[in-house]
Design a protein around this motif. Sequence first.
Motif, PDB file in Angstrom:
ATOM      1  N   MET A 101       5.714   8.150  10.336  1.00  0.00           N
ATOM      2  CA  MET A 101       5.079   7.306  11.340  1.00  0.00           C
ATOM      3  C   MET A 101       4.646   8.164  12.523  1.00  0.00           C
ATOM      4  O   MET A 101       5.419   8.972  13.019  1.00  0.00           O
ATOM      5  CB  MET A 101       6.044   6.218  11.816  1.00  0.00           C
ATOM      6  N   ASN A 114       0.813  -1.208   0.000  1.00  0.00           N
ATOM      7  CA  ASN A 114       0.000   0.000   0.000  1.00  0.00           C
ATOM      8  C   ASN A 114       0.848   1.260   0.000  1.00  0.00           C
ATOM      9  O   ASN A 114       2.036   1.219   0.290  1.00  0.00           O
ATOM     10  CB  ASN A 114      -0.890   0.006   1.246  1.00  0.00           C
ATOM     11  N   MET A 130       1.084   3.946  14.884  1.00  0.00           N
ATOM     12  CA  MET A 130      -0.194   4.301  14.290  1.00  0.00           C
ATOM     13  C   MET A 130      -0.806   3.098  13.579  1.00  0.00           C
ATOM     14  O   MET A 130      -0.104   2.306  12.960  1.00  0.00           O
ATOM     15  CB  MET A 130       0.076   5.432  13.296  1.00  0.00           C
ATOM     16  N   LYS A 131      -2.121   2.984  13.666  1.00  0.00           N
ATOM     17  CA  LYS A 131      -2.839   1.944  12.931  1.00  0.00           C
ATOM     18  C   LYS A 131      -3.291   2.579  11.623  1.00  0.00           C
ATOM     19  O   LYS A 131      -3.990   3.578  11.616  1.00  0.00           O
ATOM     20  CB  LYS A 131      -4.024   1.457  13.742  1.00  0.00           C
ATOM     21  N   MET A 132      -2.861   1.981  10.526  1.00  0.00           N
ATOM     22  CA  MET A 132      -3.155   2.554   9.222  1.00  0.00           C
ATOM     23  C   MET A 132      -3.896   1.533   8.379  1.00  0.00           C
ATOM     24  O   MET A 132      -3.471   0.381   8.266  1.00  0.00           O
ATOM     25  CB  MET A 132      -1.854   2.953   8.532  1.00  0.00           C
ATOM     26  N   GLY A 133      -4.999   1.938   7.791  1.00  0.00           N
ATOM     27  CA  GLY A 133      -5.753   1.050   6.920  1.00  0.00           C
ATOM     28  C   GLY A 133      -5.055   0.874   5.585  1.00  0.00           C
ATOM     29  O   GLY A 133      -4.186   1.651   5.205  1.00  0.00           O
ATOM     30  N   TRP A 155      -4.335   1.194   1.837  1.00  0.00           N
ATOM     31  CA  TRP A 155      -4.586   2.234   0.844  1.00  0.00           C
ATOM     32  C   TRP A 155      -3.752   1.934  -0.386  1.00  0.00           C
ATOM     33  O   TRP A 155      -2.616   2.385  -0.515  1.00  0.00           O
ATOM     34  CB  TRP A 155      -4.271   3.608   1.421  1.00  0.00           C
ATOM     35  N   ILE A 197       2.088   4.492   1.742  1.00  0.00           N
ATOM     36  CA  ILE A 197       2.360   4.682   3.160  1.00  0.00           C
ATOM     37  C   ILE A 197       2.158   6.132   3.557  1.00  0.00           C
ATOM     38  O   ILE A 197       2.235   7.024   2.727  1.00  0.00           O
ATOM     39  CB  ILE A 197       3.799   4.234   3.522  1.00  0.00           C
ATOM     40  N   CYS A 198       1.923   6.324   4.825  1.00  0.00           N
ATOM     41  CA  CYS A 198       1.828   7.673   5.378  1.00  0.00           C
ATOM     42  C   CYS A 198       3.216   8.311   5.272  1.00  0.00           C
ATOM     43  O   CYS A 198       4.229   7.621   5.336  1.00  0.00           O
ATOM     44  CB  CYS A 198       1.377   7.582   6.827  1.00  0.00           C
TER      45      CYS A 198
END
Length: 163
Positions: free
Chosen positions: A85, A79, A94-97, A99, A81-82
């Motif tokens: 972090m 996916n 962090m909990k990331m869905g 994407w 990424i943000c």
Amino acid sequence: MGIEGIGARVVRKEDKRFITGKGRYVDDIRLHGMTYAAFVRSPHAHAKVKGIDSSEAMKMPGVVDVLTGQQIVDDKIGNLICGWMIHSKDGSPMKMGAWPAMAPETVRFVGQAVAVVIAETRNQARDAAEAVAVDYEELPAVVDMLTPWRAARRNFTRRRPIT
């Protein structure tokens, strides 16, 4: 006496090269063997991607490949990424869905990418992207923020007290 802070004049170093036509932009760069990408985007706010037919696009001149969101999943590319972090107050990450870069099965907004065409020139990529046929099953979409809020409020007020 000069003004400092908000509203202060900012001395810019790059302006001269831009106003004299000597600026260099990413679009000006040409490398040997460089290819171009054109994304195929959803016209729907919410829909299932039932199928993508890229056969006509692949026959067009200059087209190198057509990639889909499902291929990204199948190839385990992962996916987006943000940018950085973020940690909670307790130090947990962090909990990331999930994407994905392109929608593999469901599009969730108008303009979400479902495929990308890679070609030798920008115009070839754009033309081939228009030849990619995507079959969508349109789903209900929320077009204002009050509708789900009202539904949640109705559900909340219908709950019975715990006895």
